[in-house]
Write an enzyme that holds these catalytic residues in place. Structure first.
Site, PDB file in Angstrom:
ATOM      1  N   CYS A 242      -0.737 -14.805  13.266  1.00 45.82           N
ATOM      2  CA  CYS A 242      -0.863 -14.686  14.720  1.00 45.82           C
ATOM      3  C   CYS A 242       0.524 -14.796  15.345  1.00 45.82           C
ATOM      4  CB  CYS A 242      -1.768 -15.779  15.278  1.00 45.82           C
ATOM      5  SG  CYS A 242      -3.466 -15.681  14.681  1.00 45.82           S
TER       6      CYS A 242
ATOM      7  N   HIS B 261      14.424  -3.981 -14.599  1.00 43.82           N
ATOM      8  CA  HIS B 261      13.260  -3.772 -13.744  1.00 43.82           C
ATOM      9  C   HIS B 261      12.778  -5.102 -13.168  1.00 43.82           C
ATOM     10  CE1 HIS B 261       9.154  -2.567 -12.540  1.00 43.82           C
ATOM     11  NE2 HIS B 261       9.698  -1.375 -12.393  1.00 43.82           N
TER      12      HIS B 261
ATOM     13  N   SER C 263      11.928   1.215 -10.976  1.00 44.92           N
ATOM     14  CA  SER C 263      12.402   2.089 -12.047  1.00 44.92           C
ATOM     15  C   SER C 263      13.284   3.222 -11.538  1.00 44.92           C
ATOM     16  CB  SER C 263      11.206   2.658 -12.821  1.00 44.92           C
ATOM     17  OG  SER C 263      10.297   3.296 -11.952  1.00 44.92           O
TER      18      SER C 263
ATOM     19  N   CYS D 162       5.032   1.818 -23.349  1.00 47.42           N
ATOM     20  CA  CYS D 162       4.384   1.664 -22.052  1.00 47.42           C
ATOM     21  C   CYS D 162       3.042   2.371 -22.146  1.00 47.42           C
ATOM     22  CB  CYS D 162       5.233   2.277 -20.937  1.00 47.42           C
ATOM     23  SG  CYS D 162       4.386   2.388 -19.344  1.00 47.42           S
TER      24      CYS D 162
ATOM     25  N   TYR E 266       3.724  10.543 -11.822  1.00 45.82           N
ATOM     26  CA  TYR E 266       4.322   9.239 -11.555  1.00 45.82           C
ATOM     27  C   TYR E 266       5.660   9.131 -12.279  1.00 45.82           C
ATOM     28  CZ  TYR E 266       4.242   4.177 -10.616  1.00 45.82           C
ATOM     29  OH  TYR E 266       4.518   2.920 -10.175  1.00 45.82           O
TER      30      TYR E 266
ATOM     31  N   HIS F   6       0.107  -3.892  -5.684  1.00 46.69           N
ATOM     32  CA  HIS F   6       0.818  -2.713  -6.141  1.00 46.69           C
ATOM     33  C   HIS F   6      -0.147  -1.531  -6.125  1.00 46.69           C
ATOM     34  CE1 HIS F   6       3.236  -0.067  -8.710  1.00 46.69           C
ATOM     35  NE2 HIS F   6       4.254  -0.858  -8.455  1.00 46.69           N
TER      36      HIS F   6
ATOM     37  N   CYS G  68       4.120  -8.159 -18.446  1.00 45.66           N
ATOM     38  CA  CYS G  68       4.084  -7.039 -19.383  1.00 45.66           C
ATOM     39  C   CYS G  68       4.666  -7.463 -20.728  1.00 45.66           C
ATOM     40  CB  CYS G  68       4.870  -5.858 -18.812  1.00 45.66           C
ATOM     41  SG  CYS G  68       4.972  -4.459 -19.940  1.00 45.66           S
TER      42      CYS G  68
END
Length: 589
Positions: free
Chosen positions: A15, A156, A182, A236, A265, A386, A511
């Site tokens: 607020c 990264h 990346s 990956c 992508y 994300h 990861c």
């Protein structure tokens, strides 16, 4: 509201004015609310909520639809966007307090950031926190090696917090260290080469080092060496999905369809980009520009068919976002893209396709159970997600953004910028504030968040403002030392005490591939750089060169074409003319 109830614990986040809300459960099982604000109009809106909700049961309070605000006939003069957001935030705060009256709310591990330091709650947060202040001797040793060998480092955001802590401290003395998304990694490498670095160490997965190598070559820096942090493959799951037979079939269908554009992508290999562009006109995208790329393509090329891949969650979230846009006013649609209306968005929906067999194992872990716990325990917090996360988390953040101005969906950089913007707003106010953000992405970016937040707090000289980052770790997070196998076949040893927090049912995971980029590997690479014997041992650490030919170019050169198309889009705000011509004419050749 009694003066004594106007406490920080009763403050409502989000607020523009100060707002306090409290709730008590009566003997009859019904809730009685009290509220106050230092703004007259906001106090009036709070009074409407107190009058309307007091006397309901907690279950009935939870069922109140935020759309009730539009049914009150208060008018645009009262309901500016900021006040409408404030009304939504007060309602969500009342719902959370109602739920707390009848049971314990779920609590996730969190890290509290102040100008003076950080404090952790929960084993997972403690694991993230312990590396924020790295060993000075380790930092000294790394800086000495980087300076002596003229090695630049690009890493990264998802890097291990131990590595990030050392790199962040080393960057204060050696400017050629960059922690980023990346795409920006390659840009940073070019700047380091221009500044005199003779080698670049890439801390990421293989497609990142391949992109760095290719962009350096395109920029005329073929003499600058590029090294990965392992002799074996640093994989990956998402990039591998784009090299599957299923993706080949997907691209073949796109190539056989007139007026088609493939939006791929950035988190894919140069091989994928090269072969994709050979099959169908292709442009790369990032999680921060994918929405604008797709909407611009539909606006710029009449009858265009857009094929997005390989991330299934991002594709599904795009479709969900556009479906929501199709039910909004033309004014709301134009805020997102000036060339579109409700009708044009509805018309494009049948011409948007996305690949349905590609996921990142990290974002896959944000499952439905975790999102339900977020909804119960953090419904009035700032929610971040994300663009790659599953639909449940995406929807939570989208709803928070649309209804209350309390959410963000996008890239890791978008999330960092959102946190910075909200903190900046709080620092402009003269009163204390504690902001709470649920981190709906990989936990590795906490180092960058802490650095940014503490820098802002110290610059403003504010010890009365703090930021709490919540890690939505699943209650089923694996805590044993037994190896488990993730969907891609990679064996890891997770556990919140080790900073992992992995769960196949949902959670805030790190990861496992990124964990292959260790400090010891970086030091080993630096030590070998510059000597003939060392360079020979580093041959296996170089990115794959991709020298095979595609359309008369090496695969590395051909893979850069979709990237350069994106560069053109970012620079000019429209698809490059050459790409548009390719889309329109490719099928006629």
């Amino acid at each position: 509201m009694p003066e004594g109830a106007r406490t920080d614990a009763n403050r409502v986040m989000g607020c523009t004015a100060q707002v306090w809300v409290s709730a008590e459960l009566g003997a009859d099982g019904r809730v009685q609310f009290a509220a106050d604000s230092d703004s007259e109009l906001t106090r009036g809106l709070a009074a409407v909520l107190v009058e309307g909700l007091s006397g309901l049961t907690p279950v009935e309070v939870l069922q109140v639809d935020p759309a009730v605000l539009g049914q009150l006939g208060l008018g645009a003069a009262v309901l500016t966007r900021s006040r409408a957001n404030g009304f939504g935030n007060m309602l969500e705060s009342m719902k959370r307090r109602s739920q707390a009256l009848v049971g314990d709310l779920p609590r996730f591990p969190s890290l509290l950031i102040t100008a003076e330091g950080t404090s952790a709650q929960g084993a997972f947060a403690e694991a993230q926190n312990m590396f924020l202040q790295p060993d000075a001797a380790v930092v000294d040793a790394l800086v000495a090696q980087l300076q002596f060998k003229k090695v630049g480092v690009v890493a990264h955001f998802y890097m291990d917090p131990k590595v990030q802590g050392v790199l962040s401290s080393a960057a204060e003395r050696w400017p050629h260290i960059n922690i980023s998304d990346s795409l920006v990694m390659a840009d940073g490498a070019v700047k380091m080469a221009e500044a005199g670095c003779t080698a670049i160490a890439v801390l990421g997965v293989d497609f990142m080092s391949e992109n760095v190598r290719a962009i350096l070559d395109e920029a005329g820096h073929k003499d600058v060496k590029v090294y990965r942090m392992a002799a074996e493959s640093i994989g990956c799951s998402l990039a591998e999905a784009a090299e599957s037979p299923a993706y080949d079939t997907y691209l073949a269908e796109a190539g056989a369809t007139p007026n088609s554009l493939h939006v791929v992508y950035i988190n894919t290999s140069l091989k994928t980009k090269a072969l994709a562009h050979h099959a169908v006109p292709t442009i790369t995208c990032t999680s921060s520009n994918v929405v604008q790329t797709v909407l611009t393509a539909f606006a710029q090329v009449p009858g265009c068919n857009v094929w997005y891949g390989p991330d299934t969650y991002m594709g599904r979230n795009l479709a969900q976002l556009f479906t929501s846009l199709a039910n909004m006013s033309d004014e709301e649609v134009r805020e997102l893209h000036p060339q579109h209306t409700q009708a044009s968005v509805r018309a494009l929906l049948p011409r948007l396709r996305y690949f349905d067999q590609g996921t990142c194992i990290v974002h896959h872990l944000f499952g439905g159970e975790v999102c339900e716990l977020v909804r119960e325990g953090y419904r009035d917090a700032y929610l971040t997600a994300h663009f790659e996360v599953p639909g449940e988390m995406f929807s939570l953040a989208m709803d928070a953004r649309r209804q209350r101005g309390m959410g963000v969906v996008g890239s890791t950089q978008n999330i960092l910028d959102f946190i910075s913007a909200k903190l900046s707003e709080a620092l402009q106010q003269p009163y204390p504030e504690r902001l709470q953000f649920v981190l709906g992405t990989e936990s590795g970016m906490i180092t960058s968040i802490v650095r940014k937040v503490q820098g802002m707090l110290r610059t403003a000289n504010r010890s009365d403002v703090s930021v709490e980052v919540v890690f939505p770790v699943s209650v089923d997070a694996i805590t044993t030392d037994q190896q488990v196998e993730l969907p891609t076949g990679l064996s890891v040893v997770p556990g919140p005490a080790g900073g992992e927090g992995c769960s196949l049912e949902g959670g805030c995971a790190s990861c496992p591939y990124m964990k292959m980029n260790s400090l010891s590997a970086l030091m080993m690479v630096c030590e070998r750089v510059g000597s003939p014997a060392g360079e020979a041992l580093l041959e296996a650490f170089k990115p794959r060169p991709y020298t095979e030919l595609v359309d008369g170019k090496t695969m590395a050169q051909a893979g850069c074409i979709p990237i350069l198309h994106m560069r053109g889009f970012q620079k000019g705000g429209k698809l490059p003319d050459a790409l548009v011509e390719d889309i329109v004419s490719r099928h006629q050749q």
